[in-house]
Design a protein around this motif. Structure first.
Motif, PDB file in Angstrom:
ATOM      1  N   ALA A   1       0.826  -1.224   0.000  1.00 53.61           N
ATOM      2  CA  ALA A   1       0.000   0.000   0.000  1.00 53.61           C
ATOM      3  C   ALA A   1       0.853   1.263   0.000  1.00 53.61           C
ATOM      4  N   ALA A   2       2.074   1.180   0.519  1.00 54.54           N
ATOM      5  CA  ALA A   2       2.915   2.385   0.603  1.00 54.54           C
ATOM      6  C   ALA A   2       3.692   2.649  -0.692  1.00 54.54           C
ATOM      7  N   ALA A   3       3.502   1.809  -1.717  1.00 56.58           N
ATOM      8  CA  ALA A   3       4.284   1.981  -2.952  1.00 56.58           C
ATOM      9  C   ALA A   3       3.884   3.254  -3.681  1.00 56.58           C
ATOM     10  N   SER A   4       4.826   3.802  -4.477  1.00 53.07           N
ATOM     11  CA  SER A   4       4.512   4.981  -5.284  1.00 53.07           C
ATOM     12  C   SER A   4       5.380   4.938  -6.536  1.00 53.07           C
ATOM     13  N   PRO A   5       4.983   5.675  -7.573  1.00 52.74           N
ATOM     14  CA  PRO A   5       5.756   5.654  -8.829  1.00 52.74           C
ATOM     15  C   PRO A   5       7.193   6.126  -8.646  1.00 52.74           C
ATOM     16  N   THR A   6       7.437   6.923  -7.598  1.00 50.88           N
ATOM     17  CA  THR A   6       8.802   7.473  -7.425  1.00 50.88           C
ATOM     18  C   THR A   6       9.595   6.723  -6.347  1.00 50.88           C
ATOM     19  N   MET A   7       9.103   5.583  -5.930  1.00 53.84           N
ATOM     20  CA  MET A   7       9.742   4.904  -4.796  1.00 53.84           C
ATOM     21  C   MET A   7      11.156   4.383  -5.096  1.00 53.84           C
ATOM     22  N   PHE A   8      11.536   4.332  -6.362  1.00 54.80           N
ATOM     23  CA  PHE A   8      12.881   3.832  -6.682  1.00 54.80           C
ATOM     24  C   PHE A   8      13.869   4.974  -6.940  1.00 54.80           C
ATOM     25  N   LEU A   9      13.487   6.180  -6.540  1.00 50.47           N
ATOM     26  CA  LEU A   9      14.388   7.327  -6.682  1.00 50.47           C
ATOM     27  C   LEU A   9      15.034   7.632  -5.339  1.00 50.47           C
ATOM     28  N   THR A  10      16.284   8.044  -5.369  1.00 51.17           N
ATOM     29  CA  THR A  10      16.948   8.568  -4.174  1.00 51.17           C
ATOM     30  C   THR A  10      17.404   9.973  -4.513  1.00 51.17           C
ATOM     31  N   GLU A  11      16.903  10.932  -3.768  1.00 51.11           N
ATOM     32  CA  GLU A  11      17.162  12.352  -4.052  1.00 51.11           C
ATOM     33  C   GLU A  11      16.946  12.663  -5.533  1.00 51.11           C
ATOM     34  N   GLY A  12      15.826  12.177  -6.053  1.00 52.20           N
ATOM     35  CA  GLY A  12      15.447  12.496  -7.435  1.00 52.20           C
ATOM     36  C   GLY A  12      16.134  11.663  -8.499  1.00 52.20           C
TER      37      GLY A  12
ATOM     38  N   MET B   1       8.604  -2.292   2.886  1.00 58.24           N
ATOM     39  CA  MET B   1       7.287  -1.643   3.003  1.00 58.24           C
ATOM     40  C   MET B   1       6.160  -2.595   3.381  1.00 58.24           C
ATOM     41  N   ILE B   2       6.365  -3.890   3.185  1.00 58.24           N
ATOM     42  CA  ILE B   2       5.222  -4.811   3.313  1.00 58.24           C
ATOM     43  C   ILE B   2       4.790  -4.943   4.773  1.00 58.24           C
ATOM     44  N   THR B   3       3.482  -4.763   4.994  1.00 60.33           N
ATOM     45  CA  THR B   3       2.923  -4.871   6.341  1.00 60.33           C
ATOM     46  C   THR B   3       2.001  -6.085   6.404  1.00 60.33           C
ATOM     47  N   ARG B   4       1.571  -6.384   7.629  1.00 60.55           N
ATOM     48  CA  ARG B   4       0.617  -7.486   7.782  1.00 60.55           C
ATOM     49  C   ARG B   4      -0.685  -7.172   7.051  1.00 60.55           C
ATOM     50  N   ASP B   5      -1.012  -5.875   7.015  1.00 58.77           N
ATOM     51  CA  ASP B   5      -2.219  -5.468   6.304  1.00 58.77           C
ATOM     52  C   ASP B   5      -2.100  -5.768   4.799  1.00 58.77           C
ATOM     53  N   ASP B   6      -0.915  -5.501   4.237  1.00 60.48           N
ATOM     54  CA  ASP B   6      -0.696  -5.825   2.813  1.00 60.48           C
ATOM     55  C   ASP B   6      -0.887  -7.319   2.590  1.00 60.48           C
ATOM     56  N   LEU B   7      -0.367  -8.108   3.510  1.00 57.86           N
ATOM     57  CA  LEU B   7      -0.467  -9.565   3.345  1.00 57.86           C
ATOM     58  C   LEU B   7      -1.926 -10.005   3.414  1.00 57.86           C
ATOM     59  N   LYS B   8      -2.683  -9.428   4.347  1.00 60.14           N
ATOM     60  CA  LYS B   8      -4.107  -9.767   4.482  1.00 60.14           C
ATOM     61  C   LYS B   8      -4.890  -9.390   3.233  1.00 60.14           C
ATOM     62  N   HIS B   9      -4.428  -8.318   2.570  1.00 61.96           N
ATOM     63  CA  HIS B   9      -5.144  -7.837   1.392  1.00 61.96           C
ATOM     64  C   HIS B   9      -4.817  -8.612   0.133  1.00 61.96           C
ATOM     65  N   TYR B  10      -3.798  -9.473   0.192  1.00 61.82           N
ATOM     66  CA  TYR B  10      -3.411 -10.144  -1.052  1.00 61.82           C
ATOM     67  C   TYR B  10      -4.548 -11.050  -1.528  1.00 61.82           C
ATOM     68  N   ALA B  11      -4.857 -11.012  -2.787  1.00 65.67           N
ATOM     69  CA  ALA B  11      -5.877 -11.936  -3.331  1.00 65.67           C
ATOM     70  C   ALA B  11      -5.484 -12.381  -4.726  1.00 65.67           C
ATOM     71  N   ALA B  12      -5.401 -13.699  -4.899  1.00 62.77           N
ATOM     72  CA  ALA B  12      -5.224 -14.247  -6.247  1.00 62.77           C
ATOM     73  C   ALA B  12      -6.532 -14.033  -7.009  1.00 62.77           C
TER      74      ALA B  12
END
Ligand code: DON
Length: 582
Positions: free
Chosen positions: A122-133, A262-273
């Motif tokens: 849930a915390a992912a974002s399009p810019t998450m692989f940038l460090t200082e831009g 970033m992965i939380t227990r909430d993310d795991l609970k939300h996973y659905a195939a």
């Protein structure tokens, strides 16, 4: 004299006749030897079975699947058991900490796909692989941030719930035993483990699991994975909750929190195939059933087959410059469309799949191919990032002729290399399949197009192409392969080898492979797969060529309807593969 002459003449003639006879028979014998030799060396016998078969990258896991078939299980039961066993015996790609796709076709033609691709937290974002831009490759591919929420356990459970007939626990027990009691490390696994240990050094739980007290396992030693056995035991007794909830979920969350993941227990609970309808096409009267987005595989495969229907490949012949040229041009076009249009359907509702797989569109593309000249790919607004070469595919057919085609992965070999401390399983680095960052499209190979940027709970675009081919309402072929973006082309070639060139399962797997992916603009061919003259002719058409060591590891099954038996093709490009037979 008069009496003596005739016999001498006779004997001279006899000698000449005998001589000629001997020469003829010698020539005949040589020809016979050459013929037999060619037959022996050029043809290949597939593994044959009357009832069921599992062909996978691990002989041990195939045998686990075959035992399930012998025990009364069907193709889905066998696939589930094989997948859990591979997570133990083929740790580079077999997994419970990754994701993948399963295509199922029942004997009477019902088809459904299971999408258990990883999701972004849930915390992912399009810019998450940038460090200082700036784009940070390590974050994208080699870190706790590169881990997607795993899908394998939920996907296998969903497929089993819909189609399985044996008990869930029965299907996991062999994997538990293999992890708890250990199994003999094969030469292939020893080599693979010794190659990966260096990159596991920063992860003590990974070193503990995959080294023998700090040194590489030697072939013949026993590899035990006790923490993995415990996690599998929780999955066996609690179902998916044994992974997505409780102890395992807490262990994953702790692993993430300790290392900036970033992965939380909430993310795991939300996973659905998710159950999805396959993409479907036809090729010379055969039905093609393959994986829809978030895999690009099925769409690109059908687009290429549609284009190639416009050429008589049988006439131009396997491996000729004309054949390779036409196939490469089809590949080039489909991969360009893949880059431009495809991503997670839940985030890209407007993807033009129907158009991309239509015969009309193929006719338009066919019209753009010049028989004598290679087209030129230009980086209009996209190019390709690096993808590794580790995933695994297996095929299952049971005695009723139900079929499963399953490809799953950790992304890189051994995924992120991170074993969850206390959990005993490797985590994927599938977030690396998202595009790097918005608008970050570079000539060096980064892509920044919107359909496949990281977003909360989004699935990253894949190339995995588990595929089933049918003919006249009957099963014909189950195919698939690892190999990053080369996967789609490897699957394409196995289908063409079987349909156009009439190869049996082993020959279709053995035949040399090549790959074009739009950009970089070149044909990458397996060493010795193209003759020097074919290479000259392709260069004369304007193609640039590059040699590779190998492409993919296709493990396929073909149903020989005339003899009501199945044949398996085992890909010897990787060690340890094998067929289990019912
Ligand atoms: O989903 C994909 O397309 C890639 N993550 C697969 C990676 C892969 O095939 C590496 N394999 N051999």
């Amino acid at each position: 004299m008069s009496m003596a002459t005739p016999p001498r003449i006779a004997s001279n003639q006899m000698i000449r006749l005998l001589d000629a006879g001997l020469r003829y028979s010698a020539t005949f014998a040589v020809l016979l030897i050459v013929f037999v030799w060619n037959t022996v060396t050029l043809a290949a016998d597939p593994v044959r079975a009357e009832r069921g078969m599992v062909v996978s990258a691990s002989e041990i896991a195939s045998e686990v699947g075959a035992e399930v078939l012998r025990d009364g299980g069907n193709a889905v039961d066998a696939a589930v058991a094989t997948a859990f066993a591979l997570a133990v015996t083929h740790p580079a790609a077999g997994n419970i900490g990754g994701g993948g796709f399963l295509v199922f076709r029942s004997a009477d033609g019902e088809v459904v796909c299971y999408d258990f691709r990883e999701m972004a937290p849930a915390a992912a974002s399009p810019t998450m692989f940038l460090t200082e831009g700036k784009y940070d490759y390590g974050k994208h591919h080699n870190s706790h941030l590169s881990v997607g929420v795993p899908g394998t356990v939920d996907g296998l459970h969903l497929a089993w719930k819909d189609h399985g007939c044996l008990r869930w626990r029965r299907l996991i027990e062999p994997a538990i035993a293999l992890a708890r009691d250990g199994f003999e490390v094969s030469p292939g696994l020893a080599e693979s483990l010794s190659g990966v240990l260096e990159s596991m050094k920063t992860y003590p739980a990974s070193m503990a699991q995959f080294s023998n007290e700090g040194r590489p396992y030697a072939a013949g030693e026993i590899l035990k994975q006790p923490d993995l056995a415990k996690t599998l035991e929780r999955i066996a007794s609690q179902g998916p909750s044994g992974f997505y909830d409780g102890i395992t979920a807490r262990l994953i969350e702790a692993e993430m929190q300790a290392h900036g993941g970033m992965i939380t227990r909430d993310d795991l609970k939300h996973y659905a195939a998710i159950r999805r309808q396959p993409v479907r096409g036809t090729y010379r009267g055969y039905d093609i059933i393959s994986m829809p987005p978030p895999s690009s595989g099925g769409t690109a495969l059908i687009e290429m087959l549609n284009i190639l229907e416009g050429y008589d490949l049988r006439e131009s012949g396997s491996g000729s410059a004309a054949t390779v040229h036409h196939i490469a041009e089809a590949m080039r076009r489909a991969y360009a469309d893949r880059a431009q249009y495809l991503g997670d359907p839940d985030f890209n509702p407007e993807m033009p799949i129907a158009r991309l797989i239509s015969k009309d569109y193929a006719k338009i593309l066919h019209g753009t191919i010049n028989n004598d000249r290679a087209s030129v790919s230009t980086p209009t607004s996209f190019d390709w990032g690096y993808e590794s070469d580790e995933t695994t595919h297996f095929s299952v057919v049971d005695a009723e002729r139900n079929a499963v085609s399953l490809t799953y992965t950790l992304e890189n070999s051994y995924g992120s290399k991170i074993v969850v401390a206390g959990g005993g399983f490797l985590l994927n680095n599938e977030m690396g399949d998202f595009n790097a960052a918005p608008d970050l499209t570079t000539a060096e190979g980064l892509i920044g197009t919107p359909p496949n940027l990281a977003q909360p709970r989004k699935r990253m675009l894949s190339s995995m192409t588990p595929t089933i081919v049918a003919k006249d309402g009957k099963l014909f072929m189950v195919t698939g392969s690892p190999g990053g973006r080369t996967i789609i082309n490897t699957v394409l070639l196995t289908i063409i080898n079987a349909i156009d060139f009439g190869m049996n399962a082993q020959e279709a797997v053995d035949a040399g492979r090549f790959h074009h992916q739009w950009l970089p603009d070149r044909i990458v061919y397996e060493r010795f797969s193209l003759s020097p003259e074919t290479i000259n002719l392709l260069q004369a058409k304007g193609h640039s060529l590059k040699e590779s060591r190998r492409q993919g590891v296709a493990e396929i099954i073909i149903f020989d309807a005339a003899n009501d038996r199945i044949e398996g093709g085992i890909d010897r490009r990787q060690q340890d593969g094998g067929a289990g037979i019912q």
